[in-house]
Design an enzyme around this catalytic site. Structure first.
Site, PDB file in Angstrom:
ATOM      1  NE  ARG A  52       2.400 -14.814 -11.901  1.00  0.00           N
ATOM      2  CZ  ARG A  52       3.599 -15.072 -12.443  1.00  0.00           C
ATOM      3  NH1 ARG A  52       3.875 -16.263 -12.859  1.00  0.00           N
ATOM      4  NH2 ARG A  52       4.522 -14.118 -12.526  1.00  0.00           N
ATOM      5  CB  THR A  53      -2.540 -10.024 -13.051  1.00  0.00           C
ATOM      6  OG1 THR A  53      -1.924 -10.530 -11.870  1.00  0.00           O
ATOM      7  CG2 THR A  53      -3.861  -9.377 -12.698  1.00  0.00           C
ATOM      8  CE  LYS A  81       2.221  11.157 -26.631  1.00  0.00           C
ATOM      9  NZ  LYS A  81       0.960  10.977 -27.368  1.00  0.00           N
ATOM     10  NE  ARG A 102      -0.262  -5.929 -11.382  1.00  0.00           N
ATOM     11  CZ  ARG A 102       0.236  -7.158 -11.258  1.00  0.00           C
ATOM     12  NH1 ARG A 102       1.446  -7.408 -11.700  1.00  0.00           N
ATOM     13  NH2 ARG A 102      -0.467  -8.120 -10.691  1.00  0.00           N
ATOM     14  CG  HIS A 130      -3.154  -8.639  -6.705  1.00  0.00           C
ATOM     15  ND1 HIS A 130      -4.154  -8.711  -7.670  1.00  0.00           N
ATOM     16  CD2 HIS A 130      -2.039  -9.167  -7.291  1.00  0.00           C
ATOM     17  CE1 HIS A 130      -3.649  -9.253  -8.763  1.00  0.00           C
ATOM     18  NE2 HIS A 130      -2.376  -9.544  -8.562  1.00  0.00           N
TER      19      HIS A 130
HETATM   20  N1   CP Z   1       0.511 -13.001  -8.987  1.00  0.00           N
HETATM   21  C1   CP Z   1       0.649 -11.943  -9.824  1.00  0.00           C
HETATM   22  O1   CP Z   1       0.036 -10.877  -9.625  1.00  0.00           O
HETATM   23  O2   CP Z   1       1.529 -12.150 -10.848  1.00  0.00           O
HETATM   24  P1   CP Z   1       1.873 -11.108 -12.007  1.00  0.00           P
HETATM   25  O3   CP Z   1       2.632  -9.965 -11.348  1.00  0.00           O
HETATM   26  O4   CP Z   1       2.697 -11.865 -12.988  1.00  0.00           O
HETATM   27  O5   CP Z   1       0.578 -10.606 -12.565  1.00  0.00           O
END
Ligand code: CP
Length: 305
Positions: A52-53, A81, A102, A130
């Site tokens: 999603r993100t 590396k 992320r 998040h």
């Molecule tokens: N909700 C969310 O962060 O989903 P993903 O891990 O798929 O990005």
């Protein structure tokens, strides 16, 4: 928006949040010109899996007329590396106008942001935060409830490792929501988050049983047990499957109660909930696009920087 980096929901004010949600609502009503950010490049650096993100940030920048620059799988990056995260983001800063990161380590986004001048957006740092998930969560709640005032929100599942929970709890506190946290004792809120919430005047209660509160809720926010964060697989097995809802669970909920989940789900929401009027989690995932478009528009617009 006065922020160059978006690292934690803790540092977003109520006004910041409302600015993003209002802009997202405008974008939903009237999509912006396709060339609004035609020269902007958004770097996507994902050191952990995401559907999603990753895809919604890519959609968002493309719908604004810009383009995405994807680091690709961590296995094919120079992290293998031994390149440090600080060096990676310093290099990427030279290629892009903003960076989405992320990373599995809590605190990684904060650390990385200290090495770059372009806006850095935390797309999840381990069990930390998040914040952009929270923006789309609040947008979904506001669309469903009309406004964010006087909400009673139940947050259930993995409150210890669930970064979406930590961000959401900080943000809901700014809207003075009543928050009911439901989890096994072993997965209750981390002490530091509980402390921060109390210090900010949060109206919160903690429970081990959803039955105690389900009748009161405007929103039930269900989360996955974060298997990948458990140091011991046996510990995971002890709690897996314990906090699961199905359509029958919602017999006691208010008719207007909105069920949300940041997704992916494993087994914590049975498929029979999908067909009920309560299910809002797919709409929630779709709201990622206007909300992330709004955030990028604000961060990338020179007038606001
Ligand atoms: N909700 C969310 O962060 O989903 P993903 O891990 O798929 O990005």
């Amino acid at each position: 928006m006065t922020h160059d980096h978006v690292i934690s929901a803790k540092s977003l004010s109520r006004a910041d949040i409302e600015t993003v949600l209002d802009r997202a609502a405008e974008i939903d009503r009237t999509p912006p010109d396709r060339d609004r950010h035609a020269d902007d490049l958004l770097a996507l650096c994902f050191f952990e899996p995401s559907t999603r993100t990753h895809m919604s940030f890519e959609t968002a920048i493309k719908r604004l007329g810009g383009d995405a620059l994807d680091m690709g799988p961590v296995e094919s990056s120079s992290a293998t590396k031994g390149e440090s995260l600080a060096d990676t983001v310093r290099v990427v800063e030279g290629y892009a106008d903003a960076l989405v990161l992320r990373h599995p380590s809590e605190g990684a986004a904060q650390m990385a942001s200290e090495f770059v001048d372009i806006p850095l957006i935390n797309a999840g740092d381990g069990a930390g935060q998040h914040p952009t998930q929270t923006l789309l969560d609040l947008y979904t709640m506001r669309e469903a409830a009309g406004d964010l005032a006087d909400l009673t929100v139940g947050i259930m599942g993995d409150l210890k490792y669930g970064r979406t929970v930590h961000s959401l709890a900080y943000a809901l506190t700014k809207f003075d929501a009543r928050q009911h946290f439901v989890s096994p004792e072993s997965l209750s809120l981390p002490r530091s988050v509980r402390y921060d919430l109390h210090e900010s005047g949060a109206r919160l209660k903690e429970h081990t049983d959803l039955d105690a509160v389900i009748e009161e809720l405007d929103v039930l926010y269900v989360t996955r047990i974060q298997r990948e964060r458990f140091p011991d697989e046996n510990e995971y097995r002890q709690v897996a499957g314990e906090y699961r809802i199905d359509a029958a669970t919602l017999d006691d909920a208010r008719e207007e109660c909105v069920v949300m989940h940041p997704l992916p789900r494993v087994d914590e929401i049975a498929p029979d909930v999908d067909a009920t009027q309560h299910a809002h989690y797919f709409e929630q995932a779709h709201n990622a696009v206007p909300v992330r478009m709004a955030l990028l528009d604000l961060l990338l617009s020179e007038d606001d920087r």
